[in-house]
Design a protein around this motif. Sequence first.
Motif, short mmCIF file in Angstrom:
data_model
loop_
_atom_site.label_atom_id
_atom_site.label_comp_id
_atom_site.label_asym_id
_atom_site.label_seq_id
_atom_site.Cartn_x
_atom_site.Cartn_y
_atom_site.Cartn_z
N LEU A 314 -7.63 -3.35 -3.31
CA LEU A 314 -6.32 -3.28 -2.67
C LEU A 314 -6.44 -3.79 -1.24
O LEU A 314 -7.51 -3.72 -0.63
CB LEU A 314 -5.79 -1.85 -2.68
CG LEU A 314 -5.61 -1.17 -4.04
CD1 LEU A 314 -4.98 0.20 -3.87
CD2 LEU A 314 -4.78 -2.03 -4.97
N GLY A 315 -5.34 -4.28 -0.72
CA GLY A 315 -5.38 -4.79 0.64
C GLY A 315 -4.00 -4.80 1.26
O GLY A 315 -2.99 -4.57 0.60
N ILE A 316 -3.97 -5.07 2.57
CA ILE A 316 -2.72 -5.18 3.33
C ILE A 316 -2.60 -6.60 3.85
O ILE A 316 -3.56 -7.15 4.41
CB ILE A 316 -2.69 -4.18 4.50
CG1 ILE A 316 -2.81 -2.74 4.00
CG2 ILE A 316 -1.42 -4.35 5.32
CD1 ILE A 316 -2.99 -1.72 5.10
N LEU A 317 -1.44 -7.20 3.66
CA LEU A 317 -1.16 -8.55 4.16
C LEU A 317 -0.03 -8.47 5.17
O LEU A 317 1.06 -8.02 4.85
CB LEU A 317 -0.77 -9.48 3.00
CG LEU A 317 -0.28 -10.87 3.38
CD1 LEU A 317 -1.36 -11.66 4.11
CD2 LEU A 317 0.20 -11.64 2.14
N SER A 318 -0.32 -8.90 6.39
CA SER A 318 0.68 -8.95 7.46
C SER A 318 0.79 -10.40 7.91
O SER A 318 0.02 -10.85 8.78
CB SER A 318 0.28 -8.05 8.63
OG SER A 318 0.06 -6.72 8.20
N PRO A 319 1.68 -11.20 7.31
CA PRO A 319 1.71 -12.65 7.53
C PRO A 319 1.85 -13.08 8.98
O PRO A 319 1.37 -14.16 9.35
CB PRO A 319 2.92 -13.10 6.71
CG PRO A 319 3.07 -12.06 5.65
CD PRO A 319 2.68 -10.78 6.32
N GLU A 320 2.49 -12.27 9.82
CA GLU A 320 2.75 -12.69 11.19
C GLU A 320 1.62 -12.30 12.15
O GLU A 320 1.63 -12.70 13.31
CB GLU A 320 4.06 -12.08 11.68
CG GLU A 320 5.28 -12.53 10.86
CD GLU A 320 6.55 -11.85 11.32
OE1 GLU A 320 6.60 -11.40 12.48
OE2 GLU A 320 7.51 -11.77 10.52
#
Length: 504
Positions: A314-320
């Motif tokens: 699992l992971g977290i993606l914060s595009p900005e």
Amino acid sequence: MKTIRTRFVEFTSYFFILLFCYASISKIMDFENFQIQIAQSPIFSSVAGFISYGVLITELFVCILLIFDRSRIIGLYSSFFLMVSFTIYIYVILNYSDNVPCSCGGILEKMGWRTHLIFNIATVILSTAAILLDTGQTGQRTKKIITSVLLQLLLSILSTAMIIVLYHRSDYMVKKENHFIRKFLQHPITEEKRYDLAVNSYYFAGSTKDSVYLGNYTTPFSLISLDTGLKEMNEKKIIPDRFDFSFKRAMIQINAPYYYLYDGTVPVIYKGLLGNEKVRTYSKSQAYFSQLINWDQRSFVFSTYYAPLKKQSLGILSPEEKNPLQLKPDLLQKSKDGVFDTDGLMHFDSENQSLVYVHYYKNQFLVLDKDLNIKGDFKTIDTISQPQIDVAELSDGRRKMNKPPLKVNVTSTVKYGLLFNQSNLMGRYENSKNWENNAVIDVYSIAEQNYIGSFYLSKPKEIKKIQLEIVGDYLFVLVGNEIIRYRFAQNLTRHFIKGESRKP
């Protein structure tokens, strides 16, 4: 001079020689994969080794019988027996199995299962005609034809009995032999309305307080909205700002006031405002993913394959953000291969700001916060604590299930601090007939850490998968080409937690 009867019998024999030779040679050419496919069958899993060799030997032996005039009638009876067996096998797979494998060779592998069923029925009729015509060429026709019909009937009964016995002996039937006891709630839902969607390719994309949104697998760039009263359906086209991607499984997800179009195999995420058909590229080539949950306007939670540890993560993606990725590879604990055994469904409870990960193959679901810290590690009511899967690695590096896995949890949804989970396991004292035309839903309180109770949802027995969405006091269910609205009773709504939940 050969009669039409003789030519028909010869033609049928040559047809079966071609069919069985082609099928058996195709299996031999990819025998390793064929064995895996046989092992995945819910009927043959317990005798996969014997069946994989037995089918090949039998098909080739029948070809030899059909070549020679003296043994041709035995070859035709053998062809009849094989094709009846294959037909019954496919019928059982289509009507009584949750797992539909592929275990044919050559061109037959390209057929759909229902097309294959029709093809097999045609071959049974063809072999029957050839046997009767061949029998009718000799003396005492009437007596021999009656004997032939009785023999074919006996062979049909034997082949049907063989498939049924193998099915009931299969390891797959373990799902119906459990000892936990469910607590069924008294009238927890009431059906109020149905809406015919005409096709069965829709999925839930999300909801707002007054609308349910659907995506369509066959037209991925369309967003469909239905009012919660199920009176009117509206469809809007989605126009991305760029199309230079090889889309494979584009999906839509709603998190008002925005919606997202994404494909984790590309990988790309588009972002748009509800009501506006145009979406802009929000994330490109930042992360590959199999599942994606929009947490807030700036971040996503996703699942992906983590190559260094050869497992799901699992992971977290914060595009900005400057460093957009945070991976948490230790959250999903592997017990075998790290991919199949950790597989599951992710859900986001926006009311309580919790992520819930429900495992497919064991009685576990995790509750996590926004930073993917574990808030709770809970068990479902069944006793399958270890995935019952067997994974084989092929010579080319591919990995496949070596037999049908025991799927514990089928589908689920989370709302108001409750997990609604469709179980695949029958508990003690439950009537098997209820399982033919119903899906059982187990309800768990995440905040109170307990099992609340269960209820049945009606569905046709040929429908293997349903989908769930909760809006207010309503449960919406996608079943085939219908969407059904149920109203929750007070014995469930009293457990709803709206707003920040108490910590488990």
